[in-house]
Motif scaffolding. Structure first.
Motif, mmCIF file in Angstrom:
data_model
loop_
_atom_site.group_PDB
_atom_site.id
_atom_site.type_symbol
_atom_site.label_atom_id
_atom_site.label_comp_id
_atom_site.label_asym_id
_atom_site.label_seq_id
_atom_site.Cartn_x
_atom_site.Cartn_y
_atom_site.Cartn_z
ATOM 1 N N GLU A 161 40.038 31.024 93.524
ATOM 2 C CA GLU A 161 40.714 30.466 94.689
ATOM 3 C C GLU A 161 39.774 29.601 95.518
ATOM 4 O O GLU A 161 40.208 28.631 96.145
ATOM 5 N N CYS A 208 42.467 28.800 104.174
ATOM 6 C CA CYS A 208 42.784 28.796 102.756
ATOM 7 C C CYS A 208 42.081 29.948 102.059
ATOM 8 O O CYS A 208 40.918 30.240 102.355
ATOM 9 N N PHE A 255 39.939 25.939 94.643
ATOM 10 C CA PHE A 255 41.131 25.267 95.161
ATOM 11 C C PHE A 255 40.952 24.947 96.646
ATOM 12 O O PHE A 255 41.294 23.856 97.111
ATOM 13 N N CYS A 256 40.404 25.909 97.389
ATOM 14 C CA CYS A 256 40.225 25.723 98.836
ATOM 15 C C CYS A 256 39.199 24.636 99.145
ATOM 16 O O CYS A 256 39.380 23.849 100.075
ATOM 17 N N ALA A 259 38.499 22.061 97.255
ATOM 18 C CA ALA A 259 39.160 20.785 96.959
ATOM 19 C C ALA A 259 40.158 20.429 98.058
ATOM 20 O O ALA A 259 40.253 19.263 98.469
ATOM 21 N N LEU A 260 40.887 21.412 98.549
ATOM 22 C CA LEU A 260 41.837 21.173 99.641
ATOM 23 C C LEU A 260 41.107 20.677 100.887
ATOM 24 O O LEU A 260 41.543 19.722 101.530
ATOM 25 N N THR A 290 45.861 19.850 95.282
ATOM 26 C CA THR A 290 44.672 20.688 95.062
ATOM 27 C C THR A 290 44.947 22.160 94.770
ATOM 28 O O THR A 290 44.080 22.832 94.210
ATOM 29 N N VAL A 291 46.113 22.665 95.168
ATOM 30 C CA VAL A 291 46.432 24.077 94.940
ATOM 31 C C VAL A 291 47.640 24.124 94.008
ATOM 32 O O VAL A 291 48.763 23.837 94.421
ATOM 33 N N PRO A 292 47.413 24.471 92.744
ATOM 34 C CA PRO A 292 48.493 24.424 91.764
ATOM 35 C C PRO A 292 49.601 25.439 92.036
ATOM 36 O O PRO A 292 49.390 26.459 92.672
ATOM 37 N N ARG A 301 52.013 29.531 95.070
ATOM 38 C CA ARG A 301 50.823 28.717 94.776
ATOM 39 C C ARG A 301 49.704 29.644 94.315
ATOM 40 O O ARG A 301 49.742 30.843 94.551
ATOM 41 N N LYS A 302 48.674 29.095 93.698
ATOM 42 C CA LYS A 302 47.569 29.897 93.144
ATOM 43 C C LYS A 302 46.721 30.577 94.221
ATOM 44 O O LYS A 302 45.968 31.491 93.916
ATOM 45 N N THR A 303 46.814 30.120 95.441
ATOM 46 C CA THR A 303 46.173 30.800 96.574
ATOM 47 C C THR A 303 47.021 30.565 97.816
ATOM 48 O O THR A 303 47.819 29.632 97.866
#
Length: 165
Positions: free
Chosen positions: A46, A89, A49-50, A52-53, A160-162, A130-132
């Motif tokens: 996670e 996130c 993802f965070c 990248a977000l 950014t969060v799939p 979402r993945k997170t």
């Protein structure tokens, strides 16, 4: 007292207002500082993802510039919406998704959100499916419509969060 009388009149009468203005300015500046926000501690998958977000988030939301809370973290962001809007996130699944009747909120730009009302009158939104989890706290009075900032954040979240659990 004699030392004060020995000063020119302009100084004697000018110093108190100058001190008052300085104190008022410092107080206003300290109120505008980013509030402390405890960053979440996401799991390793996670965290990516965070991070990248964090890089993809907009520099402003509805005219309010990004002004991240302290301590600095790629897992938190904020905008100076006075009161401040905060994004976190990588947090654990919020309990309000389980037992709050307002937990099923509409989809905004293809991102599904759950929501709850804060005791202070604001709202907390969290992404679902979402993945997170990404949570956005919108305090009362920050925007004319409490859901408005979500549309400014959804493109970055989608990129950014799939999808998925």
């Amino acid at each position: 007292m004699t030392r004060l009388r020995s000063l020119p009149a302009a100084v004697r009468w000018g110093v108190p207002p100058a001190v008052l203005l300085t104190c008022t300015g410092l107080l206003g500046w300290s109120w505008s500082l980013p509030a402390d926000v405890t960053p979440p501690t996401p799991r390793a998958a996670e965290a990516g993802f965070c991070e990248a977000l964090d890089r993809a988030l907009p520099g402003s939301v509805l005219g309010h510039h990004r002004d991240d809370p302290s301590p600095a973290s790629p897992y938190t962001a904020g905008w100076d919406s006075s009161p401040r809007t905060v994004l976190r996130c990588g947090l654990a699944r919020p309990d309000y998704l389980n037992d709050d009747p307002l937990a099923s909120a509409p989809e905004v730009n293809d991102v599904q959100w759950g929501m709850t009302r804060d005791p202070d009158g604001g709202y907390r939104f969290v992404t679902t499916l979402r993945k997170t989890y990404v949570e956005v706290t919108v305090p009362p009075g920050a925007y004319p419509n409490y859901i408005d900032p979500l549309s400014s954040l959804t493109d970055a979240i989608k990129a950014t969060v799939p999808d998925g659990l």
